[in-house]
Write an enzyme that holds these catalytic residues in place. Structure first.
Site, PDB file in Angstrom:
ATOM      1  N   GLN A 176      -4.292  -1.450  10.025  1.00  0.00           N
ATOM      2  CA  GLN A 176      -4.135  -2.762   9.378  1.00  0.00           C
ATOM      3  C   GLN A 176      -4.712  -3.855  10.285  1.00  0.00           C
ATOM      4  OE1 GLN A 176      -2.998  -3.309   6.205  1.00  0.00           O
ATOM      5  NE2 GLN A 176      -3.626  -5.428   6.546  1.00  0.00           N
ATOM      6  N   LYS A 197       0.843  -1.206   0.000  1.00  0.00           N
ATOM      7  CA  LYS A 197       0.000   0.000   0.000  1.00  0.00           C
ATOM      8  C   LYS A 197       0.876   1.253   0.000  1.00  0.00           C
ATOM      9  CE  LYS A 197      -3.716  -2.392   2.457  1.00  0.00           C
ATOM     10  NZ  LYS A 197      -4.335  -2.689   3.755  1.00  0.00           N
ATOM     11  N   ASP A 252     -10.757   3.161   4.632  1.00  0.00           N
ATOM     12  CA  ASP A 252     -11.026   1.727   4.486  1.00  0.00           C
ATOM     13  C   ASP A 252     -12.535   1.463   4.400  1.00  0.00           C
ATOM     14  OD1 ASP A 252      -9.017  -0.094   4.104  1.00  0.00           O
ATOM     15  OD2 ASP A 252      -8.520  -0.328   6.229  1.00  0.00           O
TER      16      ASP A 252
END
Ligand code: NAP
Length: 297
Positions: A100, A56, A123
């Protein structure tokens, strides 16, 4: 007579277009003095999580965006995580915040996700983002389901009226994907399967579009697929392979060689859904920065 092989859907190529669009938008913002920035929080040393974060951050850099890498020990307390998020929420230079997952088991994942300012929830996992998605209101869409929708949108078939079968009901893939597919804009008819589903094959065989998001290597066999179906393989599974340098290889939930002889379209693993997830994250970060810049000006 030789069997017709499925068209392999090139997720890398589709993702490259979205990444280029994000790079151009990020360039415009940077020219106006706003460099899009994503803060990435990772707790612990899980190798898969570390490699996802590295991918990412590399993609962000290639698109001219910044990432703020926040590494915390596996035994980090929940209060420290919440304080870190509060600091990032207040930091005007940070436009997106990504935690994460999975977090260490002693941390309340829901509390941590809910602490993120929804304006920075790139997200799309915050309850406010989920609510907006379900209601069809503007907000951040979760990257993997949104990436799958974009892949399907690139195919020469209509989703409208198609029967989509989603195998998996997680909050990050199965449920949001089913939700996006059933929206009026997509107009698919959706079946969601899970471990409580009786006779999985009876459902998958009725799918015009079959999406496998179970995290079980080889779950979807050729005799579970309708001839000509579109098959999207979300699964990322590590299977032992002594001949590979790392001792394992990645594979999806679909028995690729056999299903390729039966499906009409099929995504590979790697190179299918994965690149789209990252591309959609870049798009969300740019969008967050654009919205915040407009709000402040
Ligand atoms: P998850 O939270 O473990 O959810 C898996 C879902 O599949 C659950 O709903 C489970 O049912 C269902 N399931 C498992 N085995 C099944 C079976 N034999 N028959 C029917 N349903 C079954 O996983 P996830 O986070 O959604 O991820 C799914 C897979 O996608 C994983 O391999 C993950 O690594 C991969 N993934 C890939 C990307 C990408 O960008 N490529 C992104 C996210 C995830 P129950 O609810 O009944 O337990």
């Amino acid at each position: 007579m030789s069997a017709t092989m499925a068209t392999i859907i090139d997720g890398k190529a589709a993702a490259a277009k979205i990444r280029e669009e994000a790079r151009l938008r990020a360039g415009l913002l940077s020219g106006a003095g706003v460099r899009p920035c994503l803060a990435v929080i990772i707790a612990g040393e899980d190798p898969a999580s570390l490699s996802y974060v590295a991918a990412k951050e590399k993609a962000l850099a290639e698109a001219g965006m910044e990432s703020l890498d926040i590494r915390l020990p596996a035994d980090v307390g929940e209060s420290r995580l919440l304080e870190t998020i509060a600091g990032l929420n207040a930091d005007e230079k940070v436009h997106g915040i990504l935690v994460q997952l999975p977090l260490p088991s002693h941390v309340g994942e829901d509390r941590v996700i809910t602490a993120i300012d929804p304006a920075k929830d790139v997200d799309g996992f915050h309850p406010v983002s989920v609510g907006n998605m379900v209601l069809g209101r503007p907000g951040f869409l979760p990257c993997t389901p949104n990436g799958i929708l974009a892949l399907l949108g690139g195919l020469p078939v209509s989703l409208s009226g198609a029967h989509a079968v989603v195998v998996g009901r997680s909050n990050i893939v199965g449920k949001p994907l089913a939700n996006l597919l059933v929206r009026r804009e997509s107009n698919a008819t959706v079946t969601i399967c899970h471990t409580g589903t009786v006779d999985l094959a009876s459902h998958t065989l009725r799918a015009d579009i079959l999406i496998a998001a179970a995290g079980k290597a080889g779950l979807i066999k050729a005799d579970m697929v309708r001839p000509g179906a579109i098959v999207i393989d979300v699964g990322v599974n590590r299977v032992a392979d002594p001949s590979a340098a790392k001792g394992y290889r990645l594979c999806g939930d679909v028995d690729f060689p056999e299903v390729a002889k039966k499906a009409g379209h099929l995504t590979p693993v790697p190179g299918g859904v994965g690149p789209m997830t990252i591309a959609m994250l870049l798009r969300n970060v740019v969008q967050a920065a654009e919205r915040q810049a407009a709000f402040r000006s």
